[in-house]
Structures are given as C-alpha cells and as structure tokens.
Design a protein around this motif. Structure first.
Motif, PDB file in Angstrom:
ATOM      1  N   UNK A 286       9.110 -21.405  21.499  1.00 50.99           N
ATOM      2  CA  UNK A 286       9.532 -20.053  21.143  1.00 50.99           C
ATOM      3  C   UNK A 286      10.054 -19.332  22.626  1.00 50.99           C
ATOM      4  N   UNK A 287       9.673 -19.659  23.623  1.00 56.35           N
ATOM      5  CA  UNK A 287      10.355 -19.254  24.926  1.00 56.35           C
ATOM      6  C   UNK A 287      11.950 -19.703  25.022  1.00 56.35           C
ATOM      7  N   UNK A 288      12.143 -20.849  24.773  1.00 58.55           N
ATOM      8  CA  UNK A 288      13.415 -21.572  24.817  1.00 58.55           C
ATOM      9  C   UNK A 288      14.684 -20.874  23.829  1.00 58.55           C
ATOM     10  N   UNK A 289      13.933 -20.814  22.499  1.00 60.69           N
ATOM     11  CA  UNK A 289      14.888 -20.327  21.534  1.00 60.69           C
ATOM     12  C   UNK A 289      14.615 -19.283  20.693  1.00 60.69           C
ATOM     13  N   UNK A 290      14.080 -18.132  21.175  1.00 58.84           N
ATOM     14  CA  UNK A 290      13.763 -17.107  20.384  1.00 58.84           C
ATOM     15  C   UNK A 290      14.725 -16.531  19.667  1.00 58.84           C
ATOM     16  N   UNK A 291      14.238 -16.009  18.651  1.00 58.21           N
ATOM     17  CA  UNK A 291      15.223 -15.779  17.472  1.00 58.21           C
ATOM     18  C   UNK A 291      16.131 -14.357  17.259  1.00 58.21           C
ATOM     19  N   UNK A 318      16.757  -4.047  25.804  1.00 53.50           N
ATOM     20  CA  UNK A 318      16.038  -4.906  26.309  1.00 53.50           C
ATOM     21  C   UNK A 318      16.143  -6.360  25.702  1.00 53.50           C
ATOM     22  N   UNK A 319      16.590  -7.380  26.657  1.00 50.24           N
ATOM     23  CA  UNK A 319      17.015  -8.748  26.435  1.00 50.24           C
ATOM     24  C   UNK A 319      16.065  -9.556  26.534  1.00 50.24           C
ATOM     25  N   UNK A 320      15.328  -9.987  25.406  1.00 46.55           N
ATOM     26  CA  UNK A 320      14.102 -10.984  25.326  1.00 46.55           C
ATOM     27  C   UNK A 320      14.945 -12.379  25.873  1.00 46.55           C
ATOM     28  N   UNK A 321      16.047 -12.660  25.427  1.00 46.25           N
ATOM     29  CA  UNK A 321      16.888 -13.816  26.060  1.00 46.25           C
ATOM     30  C   UNK A 321      16.577 -13.991  27.394  1.00 46.25           C
ATOM     31  N   UNK A 322      17.011 -12.920  28.142  1.00 49.42           N
ATOM     32  CA  UNK A 322      16.859 -13.016  29.687  1.00 49.42           C
ATOM     33  C   UNK A 322      15.567 -13.011  30.148  1.00 49.42           C
ATOM     34  N   UNK A 323      14.813 -12.116  29.639  1.00 46.01           N
ATOM     35  CA  UNK A 323      13.450 -12.137  30.136  1.00 46.01           C
ATOM     36  C   UNK A 323      12.687 -13.480  30.195  1.00 46.01           C
ATOM     37  N   UNK A 324      12.872 -14.170  28.953  1.00 48.35           N
ATOM     38  CA  UNK A 324      12.402 -15.527  28.867  1.00 48.35           C
ATOM     39  C   UNK A 324      12.825 -16.618  29.739  1.00 48.35           C
ATOM     40  N   UNK A 325      13.885 -16.179  30.599  1.00 48.53           N
ATOM     41  CA  UNK A 325      14.533 -17.242  31.697  1.00 48.53           C
ATOM     42  C   UNK A 325      14.397 -16.270  33.136  1.00 48.53           C
ATOM     43  N   UNK A 326      13.510 -15.335  33.156  1.00 47.02           N
ATOM     44  CA  UNK A 326      13.360 -14.679  34.646  1.00 47.02           C
ATOM     45  C   UNK A 326      12.551 -15.564  35.445  1.00 47.02           C
ATOM     46  N   UNK A 327      13.357 -15.676  36.638  1.00 44.75           N
ATOM     47  CA  UNK A 327      12.645 -16.346  37.757  1.00 44.75           C
ATOM     48  C   UNK A 327      11.460 -16.014  38.261  1.00 44.75           C
ATOM     49  N   UNK A 328      11.177 -14.720  38.261  1.00 51.95           N
ATOM     50  CA  UNK A 328       9.904 -13.884  38.621  1.00 51.95           C
ATOM     51  C   UNK A 328       8.782 -14.257  38.121  1.00 51.95           C
TER      52      UNK A 328
END
Length: 404
Positions: A286-291, A318-328
């Motif tokens: 789900x994190x890797x390939x959110x729809x 709001x970008x879920x795709x970006x949030x799911x790669x957030x380094x923080x």
C-alpha cells in the motif's frame, strides 16, 4: 536536478512516470509549493510532507472539500453540485451522516464475513486466468476482475452486469486519458449510462429490497428525508468506480513491485502461512503503490502552513505519493521492505475522509497476491508497462506479464 520552478505535477507527467525526483526536491526545498495550472484554472499549493498532509487531512474545518471539490482543476457550478453529493466531496456534518449510512456495509465484521468468499474468488481466478508460459495483460485478466466482482456483489449488481460497470468505470475514471475515454463528452455519456442503469436497479430494490448497499440507500432516511434519485446515483457511482479502480490499481502496482523485487517475492512464496509477514507486506504494498496521487482541499480562512501564507479560497493539494516516501517518517523510503514496521503510510488518506473500503482492499490484495506468488512464484514483464494519464488516479492501464 529539476529546478523547483520547472516542477510539473499535472497529468502528462504521471502518464510517463511517478515523479519521485520532483516530489523529493519539493519535500526538501519547498514542501508547500505554489504550482500554476494552465487553461484558466487557479493554481494550487502542493503539500508534500507527511506531517503536513496528515495535518491538512485532519482539519476539515480549515480545509474544506465542499468549497472547491477534491479535484485539482476548478469545476463548473453544475459539476461541483454533483461532486458535493458524493462522500469524497462532502464536509461535516453532512459527510458524517452520509458516511454512517453506507459505512455499515464496510465494517470489520462485514469484511471478515466476506473474506472467505474473496479467498475463494482469488483462488479460482488464479486457477483459470494464469497459465504458465503465456503472455497476459495482468490488469485486464486478473487485477480488474476480483475488485469488480466483490464491489458489485456488495452494492447489488447482478454478476452478468459486472462488465458493464467495469466499462463505465474505466470511461469515467479515465477522462484525462484518450486511450480510455474520448474526453469529457464520453465521460459524461458513461455517467449518464450508469445513472440510467442505477435508476432501473433502484426501482427493483424499492419493490423488492435485498441485503445489499443499494437497498440500504433506496430505503434510507437522512434527517427524516429519503435520498433523491440523483443522490442515490452519485453514491452508486462512487462505490462502483472507487471500489473497482483503487483496488485494481493497488493489485497492479503490487505485482509490478514484486517483478522488480524477486527476493521479496521469494520470501513471500516460501511463507504462505506467516500472517505477520503477509500483514507487514500488505502495508508495504500500500505504501509503495498507493492508488490515489492526491486530494485537493480549499482554505476556509486565511492561514499559514509551514511558513506559507494561504488566503481563504485558495487550494492546497495533499500528495499521498510524496508523504509515503517522506524521509522524516520512513527509513530508507525508496527501499521496498516487506517487513517494514511501523508503516504509517497514507495510502488511504486520513481524517474524516479515510477510505471506507480500506479493510476490504487489504483483504483482496492479501488474498490475490498470496495465491499468485504461492502458485506461480516465477514471473516477469513481457513488454512495456503503460500508465494512466491522470493527475488523480495512480493507474496502470497495461501490465504485460509472463508467469513461469
């Protein structure tokens, strides 16, 4: 590296690839970034940090969906009125009342009751559709079938009409993609066709209600009033389209991830009964390939977000795709880790608009992917993957695969 002034997060970009490089740049240098939109539409602030996406999602009083819809581009008054009739386009308190109305069909108890049937369908689908050595389009022949069967049964669509709903769903959700739709006119025609179909089916349920969501909608009352036929149509469309499109794309992205990560695939194939592993793996899928790429909201009053002044009436996306790669939030966010724990992804959004079908999606993904990797652990791409041209849906149109 792409200068922030050249950032482009509109549909043509997503048709080529997920713009991770652009999103990473924004998270680091301009996490609330002003983005222009051509064609006479107002621009928007692109919100890319996990903490900010979550904060906006959880404050519907400040960040409204109803004021300007959940789509990036501004809508005509007529379209906006229609979008305000679907859960995604409502604010509280109306959203709360309507969500409670349909939420009974997606409770954990209901999903647990459906789990055995979903498992049986997944096993039958893999048994009949997957043949070793044959090239196949995974999207059309596998990923599309389980979600449409499941949601149609829940809503009340007869099995023989599943392909009709699938076609209407494609044309409506693919309105930005000329390969799936002839544009807004064709998308509107698909909507008219599915509305007419819903009218007829709703008429049957008024006379002979069943244990399905459409019967609930037809006979429900909100604040003492019955739903209008237009409201029922919009609910029907949302359930059919969202229930089909989102899970289909999650399945496609998951299979592609497992093609690209054979070690993880082998681990899963070797542990079909390790529920802890399969649960953590499903969250990573789900994190890797959110729809869904994003969700738009509109400021109800002047405010400041991460140092950016945002005036009442301006929109944020709001970008879920970006949030799911957030380094923080995620250690090694670009590593596909099926044992990642915790995994605080935002694939299902957050706040009052958290996806109603989250439990159902998890159940379908785990069931189908487990059947696939345990029966056919060797598979590879058999051609070029084609992505959906959409700045809203993270879709794969064509995924050619060969199973060993």
């Amino acid at each position: 590296m792409i200068p922030t002034g050249e950032i482009d997060l509109l549909e043509d970009t997503w048709a080529r690839e997920v713009p991770h490089a652009q999103l990473t740049r924004l998270r680091k240098e301009d996490p609330v970034h002003w983005h222009e939109v051509p064609g006479g539409h107002d621009g928007f602030y692109a919100v890319t940090r996990h903490a900010d996406v979550k904060a906006v999602s959880r404050d519907p009083d400040l960040w409204s969906t109803e004021l300007g819809s959940f789509m990036i581009r501004d809508q005509s008054p007529e379209s906006l009125e229609s979008l305000r009739l679907v859960l995604l386009g409502m604010d509280a308190p109306r959203h709360s009342r309507y969500r409670a109305l349909v939420g009974a069909g997606f409770t954990p108890r209901v999903v647990r009751r459906l789990a055995a049937r979903i498992g049986e369908r997944a096993a039958a689908l893999v048994e009949t559709a997957v043949a070793p050595g044959r090239d196949m389009d995974f999207v059309a022949e596998v990923a599309a079938r389980l979600p449409i069967q499941t949601i149609c049964e829940m809503v009340g669509v007869p099995p023989g009409d599943e392909r009709l709903v699938f076609d209407w769903s494609n044309r409506m959700a693919g309105g930005q993609d000329p390969e799936l739709s002839a544009g807004k006119q064709d998308s509107d025609l698909a909507a008219a066709e599915i509305y007419a179909y819903c009218d007829a089916l709703a008429g049957e349920r008024r006379a002979r209600p069943r244990e399905d969501i459409l019967s609930t909608l037809v006979h429900a009352e909100v604040d003492g009033d019955r739903l209008s036929q237009h409201e029922i149509n919009m609910f029907f469309v949302l359930l059919c389209v969202a229930g089909n499109e989102t899970t289909r794309n999650l399945l496609s992205h998951t299979l592609l991830a497992l093609v690209e990560h054979p070690v993880a695939r082998a681990e899963l194939a070797a542990a079909p009964h390790d529920e802890l592993l399969w649960t953590s793996a499903t969250e990573e899928f789900l994190r890797w390939g959110g729809s869904i790429h994003n969700f738009r909201r509109t400021a109800t009053r002047d405010t400041v977000l991460r140092g950016r002044y945002i005036a009442a009436g301006q929109k944020v996306v709001t970008y879920y795709t970006s949030a799911n790669r957030d380094e923080e939030v995620f250690g090694a966010p670009f590593t596909f880790d099926i044992r990642r724990t915790p995994n605080e992804h935002l694939a299902f959004g957050g706040g009052p608009h958290f996806c109603l079908g989250a439990g159902l999606a998890r159940t379908q993904i785990k069931a189908l992917i487990r059947e696939l990797v345990c029966r056919h652990p060797d598979f590879e791409l058999a051609g070029e993957v084609r992505r959906l041209r959409s700045d809203f849906i993270n879709g794969i149109k064509y995924l050619p695969v060969r199973f060993g």
